[in-house]
Scaffold this active site. Structure first.
Site, PDB file in Angstrom:
ATOM      1  N   GLY A  49       0.674  -1.224   0.105  1.00  0.00           N
ATOM      2  CA  GLY A  49       0.070   0.011  -0.017  1.00  0.00           C
ATOM      3  C   GLY A  49       0.741   1.331  -0.054  1.00  0.00           C
ATOM      4  O   GLY A  49       2.053   1.298   0.429  1.00  0.00           O
ATOM      5  N   SER A  50       0.544   2.225  -0.610  1.00  0.00           N
ATOM      6  CA  SER A  50       1.007   3.576  -0.758  1.00  0.00           C
ATOM      7  C   SER A  50       2.612   3.444  -1.338  1.00  0.00           C
ATOM      8  O   SER A  50       2.702   2.879  -2.290  1.00  0.00           O
ATOM      9  CB  SER A  50       1.111   4.241   0.710  1.00  0.00           C
ATOM     10  OG  SER A  50       1.599   5.523   0.484  1.00  0.00           O
ATOM     11  N   SER A  51       3.441   3.562  -0.417  1.00  0.00           N
ATOM     12  CA  SER A  51       4.902   3.483  -0.966  1.00  0.00           C
ATOM     13  C   SER A  51       5.125   1.908  -1.319  1.00  0.00           C
ATOM     14  O   SER A  51       5.720   1.787  -2.299  1.00  0.00           O
ATOM     15  CB  SER A  51       5.969   3.930  -0.021  1.00  0.00           C
ATOM     16  OG  SER A  51       7.159   3.808  -0.373  1.00  0.00           O
ATOM     17  N   ARG A 110      -2.253  -0.952  -3.755  1.00  0.00           N
ATOM     18  CA  ARG A 110      -3.179  -0.173  -3.140  1.00  0.00           C
ATOM     19  C   ARG A 110      -2.443   1.300  -3.030  1.00  0.00           C
ATOM     20  O   ARG A 110      -1.921   1.438  -2.041  1.00  0.00           O
ATOM     21  CB  ARG A 110      -3.883  -0.680  -1.859  1.00  0.00           C
ATOM     22  CG  ARG A 110      -5.230   0.030  -1.302  1.00  0.00           C
ATOM     23  CD  ARG A 110      -4.970   0.012   0.336  1.00  0.00           C
ATOM     24  NE  ARG A 110      -4.220   0.954   0.850  1.00  0.00           N
ATOM     25  CZ  ARG A 110      -3.663   1.051   1.959  1.00  0.00           C
ATOM     26  NH1 ARG A 110      -4.073  -0.017   2.726  1.00  0.00           N
ATOM     27  NH2 ARG A 110      -2.809   1.500   2.400  1.00  0.00           N
TER      28      ARG A 110
END
Length: 466
Positions: free
Chosen positions: A147-149, A171
């Site tokens: 997720g994210s990074s 995500r």
């Protein structure tokens, strides 16, 4: 006295039954030393952690889980509890790389965006190679998620190492290579990309990905992306850029094969699906209506997309080359031409028949239309999962992600509790526990039989003395 002994026996047996039914949990996240996994020529801050379930599958699949900015591995692991439960049930391994002391993963430098360039991506690739060798893992079933990074790292890994990964799930991430636009090496951040100001054509995105591993012509991994439309940390515009990139790389139309809408875990998703020429879903885009940055992981859908929602088997995607039509049969000895086999399902047509003695070869018949994608508007499920199903239970919500000093640093929450590595619930039971249960049960049965025999002998003696 005998009635009391019977009661003791019943209580003891019931207790033993409860004891036998209680699973023994032993698996936990373990750190692997850099010397062990062969951390040579890669950044010194990248470290490896691994989760190996008690009940390991034969030639186990591998999932790489990449954490978000400033999120400890323990918190990230808690946030993917559904994936962890899948590992316990179906026996796959989870690798948990860690960018120790860094704000985010490096997905913006040339080193990380080049195959074997010596960056963060190469470090993770080496972890996978070590795990495949040590645990006799299945090289055709290696997946990556985050997720994210961690989602940015997921897309970068698929772009830089398509020879290692079969599929990924990202995500709230960005297209591979986007982070290089205005990359700040100190915070490992890109304000341009995060703010949704980086835009390219599908061809430009595709060329950038292909340039990360020049000369590679093999299988390209499929991808599943998720993004909240109200994401205040990574602008939702990045979803559209990722769609342009991966439809080009996977040689798909930018128009999806089908769409639908579902509600899962309190979030309503508008979903788009793309099928390849063999009719297999190789790309999915989930848009969470009014979804924030740290939405819960749709673990059930991710595991189904990877084909890890059940034990054993092969990856759900077969290579299109395997669906090609077969060749024709040879001609008969009377000089007539060879009969042509009709091509099988798939994009390739059957080849001409070999000529017989004195005969000419049969002509090929162009067919193989059985693998064409279905028309638009078709409602499909995700990787064979039931759209009406609910997602796995997520961890307790941690602190929300936040941008600080323009660097967009995330909190350690990652939708999970902070703290040490949690003991993982599995379905395996200790062999020694079963042995102890069996031994105690046999001892009680033996004691009861002896008591019965003693009582019988005593009663017989009383009868004879009368």
């Amino acid at each position: 006295m005998r009635r009391f002994q019977n009661r003791v026996f019943v209580v003891a047996s019931f207790s033993l039954g409860l004891f036998a039914a209680m699973p023994v949990y032993a698996a936990s996240v373990q750190a692997v030393s850099r010397a062990t996994w062969g951390a040579s020529g890669v950044p010194s801050y990248v470290n490896m952690n691994i989760y190996v379930p008690d009940k390991l599958a034969e030639n186990p699949p591998i999932v790489v889980g990449c954490h978000s900015c400033s999120t400890p591995v323990s918190s990230f692991f808690n946030s993917i509890s559904g994936v962890k439960a899948g590992a316990d049930k179906n026996g796959f391994i989870i690798i948990l790389p860690e960018a120790t002391g860094r704000n985010c993963w490096d997905v913006g430098t040339t080193k990380s965006l080049t195959h074997d360039g010596g960056g963060d991506t190469q470090a993770v690739a080496q972890m996978v190679k070590y795990t495949l060798e040590k645990y006799k893992g299945d090289p055709k079933r290696v997946y990556v998620m985050g997720g994210s990074s961690g989602a940015m790292m997921t897309q970068a890994m698929l772009a830089v190492y398509p020879d290692i990964f079969r599929a990924g799930a990202a995500r709230a991430g960005v297209a591979a290579g986007c982070w290089a636009d205005g990359f700040d090496g100190g915070q490992q951040w890109s304000n341009n990309c995060a703010g949704g100001r980086t835009s390219k054509s599908a061809q430009q995105w595709g060329d950038q990905v292909r340039g990360m591993f020049p000369g590679y012509t093999g299988h390209r991994p499929r991808l599943q992306i998720f993004h909240g439309t109200a994401d205040a940390t990574i602008n939702y515009k990045n979803q559209a850029e990722a769609i342009k990139e991966w439809t080009n790389v996977l040689e798909l139309s930018e128009t999806p094969t089908s769409t639908d809408m579902i509600t899962s875990g309190g979030t309503t998703y508008d979903r788009q699906f793309w099928k390849n020429e063999c009719g297999q879903t190789v790309f999915e885009a989930w848009s969470g209506r009014n979804g924030a940055h740290s939405m819960a992981y749709e673990a059930d859908a991710i595991l189904a997309f990877f084909g890890l929602d059940k034990a054993g088997g092969a990856d759900p995607e077969t290579d299109c080359s395997e669906a090609a039509g077969s060749g024709g049969t040879g001609g008969s000895g009377d000089g007539s031409g060879g009969d042509q086999n009709v091509g099988g399902a798939g994009p390739a047509a059957g080849s001409g028949g070999a000529s017989g003695d004195g005969g000419s070869a049969g002509e090929g018949v162009t067919v193989g239309s059985g693998g064409q994608p279905a028309g638009g508007g078709e409602v499909t499920t995700t990787g064979g999962s039931d759209p009406s199903g609910t997602s796995g239970t997520s961890g307790t919500s941690g602190a929300a992600d936040s941008a600080t000093s323009g660097a967009g640093s995330e909190s350690a929450g990652e939708s999970g509790e902070t703290g040490g590595c949690a003991v993982v619930a599995g379905d395996a039971k200790s062999k020694s526990s079963y042995a102890a249960v069996v031994a105690m049960g046999l001892a009680l049965l033996t004691l009861r039989r002896r008591q019965r025999n003693a009582c019988s002998s005593k009663n017989a003696n009383k009868g004879s003395s009368r």
